[in-house]
Enzyme design. Structure first.
Site, PDB file in Angstrom:
ATOM      1  N   SER A  71     147.302  55.936 -38.169  1.00 41.89           N
ATOM      2  CA  SER A  71     146.825  55.662 -36.803  1.00 41.89           C
ATOM      3  C   SER A  71     145.408  56.124 -36.525  1.00 41.89           C
ATOM      4  O   SER A  71     144.730  55.565 -35.669  1.00 41.89           O
ATOM      5  CB  SER A  71     147.780  56.282 -35.786  1.00 41.89           C
TER       6      SER A  71
ATOM      7  N   GLU B  16     143.538  59.364 -17.645  1.00 45.35           N
ATOM      8  CA  GLU B  16     143.825  60.767 -17.945  1.00 45.35           C
ATOM      9  C   GLU B  16     143.641  60.964 -19.439  1.00 45.35           C
ATOM     10  O   GLU B  16     143.730  60.018 -20.210  1.00 45.35           O
ATOM     11  CB  GLU B  16     145.274  61.098 -17.557  1.00 45.35           C
TER      12      GLU B  16
ATOM     13  N   LYS C 212     143.596  53.625 -30.505  1.00 43.93           N
ATOM     14  CA  LYS C 212     143.562  53.636 -29.040  1.00 43.93           C
ATOM     15  C   LYS C 212     142.583  52.626 -28.439  1.00 43.93           C
ATOM     16  O   LYS C 212     142.790  52.114 -27.348  1.00 43.93           O
ATOM     17  CB  LYS C 212     143.248  55.035 -28.534  1.00 43.93           C
TER      18      LYS C 212
END
Ligand SMILES: *Cc1c(COP(=O)(O)O)cnc(C)c1O
Length: 394
Positions: free
Chosen positions: A378, A112, A90
């Site tokens: 990930s 968010e 991310k």
């Protein structure tokens, strides 16, 4: 940098676009008009790449797993996104977007977050860049994700509780959008996956495409062929998957496999398998597949992994699915747990539960010995320890 992009209006075939309230037009149009021009400058690329290297820790290794290779009779490599700063892919996106926000003279970032992973990655990038940071999070999620809430606060972010509806991700998203409407001039909204109105899906894909760019170089070095036979990635909104697929979409060799969260089973009513069940609709500003009732109400999804617990899917994945450029499959909570335990005990890598979905699908495939398979790992499993403790009775 690009081999695959949407049209000018942000459509991938029939999916995507920018379906936003009129009040948001100025913000979204400013981004649409400027994002590519900004990202493609040498200046931007230099800064982005330096931060990826020196701050995030890229390139992440491509690890040949001898154990998995023997077990599945193939050549299996793990792309170690778990080794990035903050523990997942991310951060590639939040760093990229914050650099765009700076070029647009924004002073404040909002975002968010559901489980808090995107919130932490955003708060981290804001701390680094000296930007004010406000994170919207459902009241229920604030309760169940306390360590991440504390991380965001320690990083200097303000965490605002969303108390409407089910008090989870969807409600936090609504509050963040409202806040953006109220502060259009000085604020940039960082979306955490390849979802939302155009240009977000394309912009986020561009930043995450660094994953497949590196895989190519690393495979060439290790196998003398830069294109693998398979790339397998888990699919929430779809940012790690598109990042791992990006530079392989246009070749006819590599099979792209995206693994959704089946939850307790695709037909159990407790699932997040969007492509398996979804119908066309509009969610958070773009046309895509989503899980909805007969009369179009979004259904509350379920997955054991918070990162895959989303009722929609990035429009690019709806398109890749329909054009059969990618194959979308699902595995259950239970299958993901088993895969997480096995990787921990056989390779000494504790994966995120999201990534364990990609690993779990290996058991459902048969390979030829010489097949080169890349699994995008990930993220790391630190954040999932409470779930592992409970299920494995540690
Ligand atoms: C958030 C998250 C995901 C899911 O998001 P995508 O946009 O689908 O990549 C997957 N893995 C990890 C480790 C995450 O934190």
């Amino acid at each position: 940098m690009n081999t695959f992009s949407p049209n000018k209006e942000g459509f991938y075939g029939e999916f995507g676009g920018a379906f936003v309230p009129e009040m948001l037009y100025p913000n979204v149009q400013e981004l649409q008009n400027r994002y590519r021009e900004i990202i493609e400058t040498d200046d931007f690329q230099k800064e982005f790449r330096e931060l990826m290297r020196d701050y995030v820790g890229r390139p992440t290794p491509l690890f040949y797993s001898k154990n998995l290779s023997e077990e599945h009779n193939a050549q299996i490599y793990l792309k170690r996104e778990d080794l990035n700063h903050t523990g997942a892919h991310k951060i590639n996106n939040t760093i990229g977007q914050i650099l765009v926000a700076k070029k647009l003279n924004k002073k404040r970032i909002i975002a968010e977050t559901g489980a808090g992973q995107h919130g932490v990655a955003t708060a981290t990038a804001c701390a680094l860049m000296g930007m004010k940071c406000v994170i919207y999070m459902g009241a229920v999620d604030i309760e169940r994700q306390k360590p991440n809430v504390d991380r965001m606060k320690l990083l200097g972010a303000e965490v605002v509780s969303a108390t409407s509806g089910s008090k989870t991700l969807k409600d936090a998203t609504n509050e963040a959008i409202r806040a953006w409407i109220n502060n259009p001039v000085d604020t940039h909204y960082i979306i955490g996956s390849v979802v939302g109105p155009h240009p977000y899906p394309d912009m986020v894909a561009m930043f995450q495409s660094v994953i497949s760019e590196e895989i190519k170089v690393q495979l060439l070095e290790k196998t003398r062929n830069e294109d693998p036979d398979y790339v397998i990635a888990c699919l929430g909104g779809g940012s790690n998957a598109i990042g791992a697929f990006y530079h392989f979409i246009d070749n006819n060799k590599t099979k792209l496999i995206a693994v959704e969260a089946g939850g307790e089973g695709v037909h159990s009513g407790k699932t997040a398998a969007t492509i398996a069940l979804g119908k066309r609709g509009i969610i958070h500003g773009s046309k895509t597949y989503l899980i909805q009732t007969e009369d179009g109400q979004v259904v509350e999804p379920h997955s054991i992994s918070a990162g895959l617990d989303y009722p929609g899917i990035g429009p690019v994945h709806a398109y890749l699915n329909d054009t059969q450029k990618a194959t979308v499959v699902s595995v259950t909570d239970q299958e993901a747990l088993v895969a997480a335990k096995e990787l921990s005990q056989k390779d000494g890598i504790i994966p995120a539960l999201e990534s364990a979905h990609a690993l779990a699908y290996l058991k459902k495939m048969t390979f030829k010995k010489e097949d080169v398979v890349v699994i995008n790992l990930s993220g790391r499993g630190d954040k999932d320890m409470a779930t592992y403790q409970k299920h494995f009775k540690l």
